[in-house]
Design a protein around this motif. Structure first.
Motif, PDB file in Angstrom:
ATOM      1  N   VAL A  86     -11.241 -23.574  -5.149  1.00  0.00           N
ATOM      2  CA  VAL A  86     -10.817 -24.200  -3.896  1.00  0.00           C
ATOM      3  C   VAL A  86      -9.633 -25.116  -4.166  1.00  0.00           C
ATOM      4  O   VAL A  86      -9.671 -25.938  -5.086  1.00  0.00           O
ATOM      5  CB  VAL A  86     -11.960 -25.015  -3.259  1.00  0.00           C
ATOM      6  N   SER A 122      -7.415 -23.427   0.519  1.00  0.00           N
ATOM      7  CA  SER A 122      -7.347 -22.022   0.124  1.00  0.00           C
ATOM      8  C   SER A 122      -8.524 -21.720  -0.781  1.00  0.00           C
ATOM      9  O   SER A 122      -9.028 -22.590  -1.475  1.00  0.00           O
ATOM     10  CB  SER A 122      -6.027 -21.740  -0.602  1.00  0.00           C
ATOM     11  N   GLY A 123      -8.955 -20.524  -0.732  1.00  0.00           N
ATOM     12  CA  GLY A 123     -10.101 -20.140  -1.547  1.00  0.00           C
ATOM     13  C   GLY A 123     -11.382 -20.069  -0.753  1.00  0.00           C
ATOM     14  O   GLY A 123     -12.293 -19.334  -1.106  1.00  0.00           O
ATOM     15  N   ARG A 124     -11.478 -20.860   0.305  1.00  0.00           N
ATOM     16  CA  ARG A 124     -12.620 -20.798   1.204  1.00  0.00           C
ATOM     17  C   ARG A 124     -12.310 -21.637   2.429  1.00  0.00           C
ATOM     18  O   ARG A 124     -11.369 -22.401   2.437  1.00  0.00           O
ATOM     19  CB  ARG A 124     -13.893 -21.307   0.526  1.00  0.00           C
TER      20      ARG A 124
END
Length: 123
Positions: A1, A24-26
């Motif tokens: 994340v 970003s990432g979740r």
């Protein structure tokens, strides 16, 4: 994340500025996101937080009535609209996110931190 903050800069006293943060990432649709700040020589300070995109924001007394926080509908962004800025608002502003929907005021309770964006209020 990763949390990416942007929008910092120089603004005159009494002016306005909006800073933003994107994860970003979740996404954190049902989780908390918020902001802390740290002025030179001072401890990191809670600015405000929102427990999820459906909840109301909570603010520190020092910014209540001047700052407004909002979340994007996708759950991965949080904005901080700052108005009536004062020199004492000068600080590095950090975006934070948490795996819970709580918005604690102490820094160690938050799981994720962005790199910070500098806001300078000066004439």
């Amino acid at each position: 994340v990763q949390l990416q903050a942007s929008g910092g800069g120089l603004v005159q006293p009494g002016g306005s500025l909006t800073i933003s943060c994107a994860s970003s990432g979740r996404t954190f649709r049902t989780k908390a996101m918020g902001w802390f700040r740290q002025a030179p020589g001072k401890e990191r300070e809670f600015v405000g937080g929102i427990g999820s995109i459906s909840r109301s924001a909570v603010y520190a007394d020092s910014v209540k009535g001047r700052f407004t926080m909002s979340r994007g509908s996708a759950g991965n962004t949080v904005n901080l609209q700052m108005s009536s800025l004062k020199p004492e608002d000068t600080a590095v502003y950090y975006c934070v996110a948490d795996e819970s929907s709580l918005t604690p005021t102490y820094p160690l309770a938050w799981d994720y931190w962005g790199q910070g964006t500098l806001v300078t209020v000066s004439s």
